[in-house]
Design an enzyme around this catalytic site. Structure first.
Site, mmCIF file in Angstrom:
data_model
loop_
_atom_site.group_PDB
_atom_site.id
_atom_site.type_symbol
_atom_site.label_atom_id
_atom_site.label_comp_id
_atom_site.label_asym_id
_atom_site.label_seq_id
_atom_site.Cartn_x
_atom_site.Cartn_y
_atom_site.Cartn_z
ATOM 1 C CE LYS A 48 -3.854 -2.278 2.391
ATOM 2 N NZ LYS A 48 -4.572 -2.488 3.840
ATOM 3 C CE1 TYR B 297 -8.781 -3.054 0.290
ATOM 4 C CE2 TYR B 297 -8.192 -1.247 -1.255
ATOM 5 C CZ TYR B 297 -8.000 -2.309 -0.247
ATOM 6 O OH TYR B 297 -6.582 -2.339 0.114
ATOM 7 C CG PHE C 213 -13.209 1.397 7.356
ATOM 8 C CD1 PHE C 213 -12.512 0.898 6.197
ATOM 9 C CD2 PHE C 213 -13.816 0.517 8.216
ATOM 10 C CE1 PHE C 213 -12.715 -0.587 5.974
ATOM 11 C CE2 PHE C 213 -13.881 -0.991 8.156
ATOM 12 C CZ PHE C 213 -13.369 -1.277 7.095
ATOM 13 N NE ARG D 45 -5.651 -12.810 4.905
ATOM 14 C CZ ARG D 45 -6.441 -11.834 5.032
ATOM 15 N NH1 ARG D 45 -6.280 -10.793 4.023
ATOM 16 N NH2 ARG D 45 -7.469 -11.700 5.874
ATOM 17 C CB THR E 62 -6.824 -6.380 9.618
ATOM 18 O OG1 THR E 62 -6.957 -7.827 8.489
ATOM 19 C CG2 THR E 62 -6.877 -5.102 8.943
ATOM 20 N NE ARG F 240 -1.489 -6.242 7.178
ATOM 21 C CZ ARG F 240 -2.471 -6.941 6.779
ATOM 22 N NH1 ARG F 240 -3.104 -7.860 7.290
ATOM 23 N NH2 ARG F 240 -3.140 -6.629 5.416
ATOM 24 C CG ASN G 180 -3.095 -2.871 7.003
ATOM 25 O OD1 ASN G 180 -3.030 -2.476 5.943
ATOM 26 N ND2 ASN G 180 -4.070 -3.536 7.288
ATOM 27 C CG HIS H 208 -5.045 -6.474 -0.289
ATOM 28 N ND1 HIS H 208 -6.269 -6.706 0.309
ATOM 29 C CD2 HIS H 208 -5.110 -7.481 -1.300
ATOM 30 C CE1 HIS H 208 -6.820 -7.608 -0.435
ATOM 31 N NE2 HIS H 208 -6.311 -7.879 -1.283
ATOM 32 C CD GLU I 165 -7.952 -9.695 -3.787
ATOM 33 O OE1 GLU I 165 -8.655 -9.178 -2.985
ATOM 34 O OE2 GLU I 165 -6.572 -10.179 -3.687
#
Length: 160
Positions: free
Chosen positions: A18, A58, A66, A94, A100, A111, A121, A124, A135
Site C-alpha cells: 500500500k 474493496y 471507513f 496471509r 489486519t 505488519r 498496515n 493487502h 484480484e
C-alpha cells in the site's frame, strides 16, 4: 485436474504494498521475504490505481464507515502490485503479512515488524483462492508470466 494428494504449488495470491509501504521504501524487503520463503514472483508493477479500480477491489467494504477514508488513502500514492505462486500461497501469504491490526500481529510478520495502525498496515493480501484470482484479473488484465524455478526441487517435494 490436480491430484488432491499432491501439493498445489501453482496456487497464486495477490499481494499489494500500500502507499505507506511504498513511501517507506519497503517493497524490496517485502518481496524478499516472499522469495526467501520459496514463492515465485510471476507478475509485478508499480501502479497509481484509479478510484474505480480501488472501489472494485474493496467492493466488499463499501458499506463500512471507513470506506471513503480507505479509498482516499489508497489514492494518496503509488502501490506495488504482485502475484506470487507457490504451495498454499494464499494462506501462507496471509500468515506472513500478519493480522489486519498490526498491534495484534506477531513479531516476524510484515505488519508486526513495520506497522502500528490498522489504517496504515503496509500490505493487502488475498484472503481466499477465489478472491486471489479475481484480484489478479483486476490488477493484471495482461496476465502473468509462467516459468519454472531452477531450485523448485530444493523447495518442494516433487514426485516424478
Amino acid at each position: 485436474m490436480s491430484n488432491p494428494n499432491e501439493p498445489n504449488i501453482a496456487e497464486r495470491t495477490y499481494i499489494m504494498v500500500k502507499p505507506d509501504g511504498v513511501d517507506r521504501g519497503l517493497i524490496g524487503e517485502i518481496l524478499s521475504r516472499f522469495e526467501k520463503r520459496g514463492f515465485k514472483l510471476i507478475a509485478a508493477k508499480l501502479a497509481r490505481p484509479s478510484k474505480a479500480t480501488l472501489e472494485q477491489h474493496y467492493a466488499d467494504l463499501r458499506e463500512r464507515p471507513f470506506f471513503p477514508g480507505l479509498i482516499n488513502y489508497m489514492l494518496s500514492g503509488p502501490v506495488f502490485c504482485m502475484v506470487l505462486e507457490g504451495l498454499d500461497a494464499v494462506k501462507t501469504g496471509r500468515a506472513m503479512l500478519g493480522t489486519t491490526n498490526p498491534l495484534q500481529s506477531a513479531p516476524g510478520t510484515i505488519r508486526g515488524d513495520f506497522s502500528l495502525v490498522t489504517g496504515r498496515n503496509i500490505c493487502h493480501g488475498s484472503d481466499t483462492v477465489a478472491n486471489a484470482e479475481k484480484e489478479i484479473a483486476l490488477w493484471f488484465p495482461e496476465g502473468t508470466l509462467p516459468y519454472s524455478l531452477s531450485q523448485a526441487a530444493m523447495i518442494y517435494e516433487i514426485k516424478n
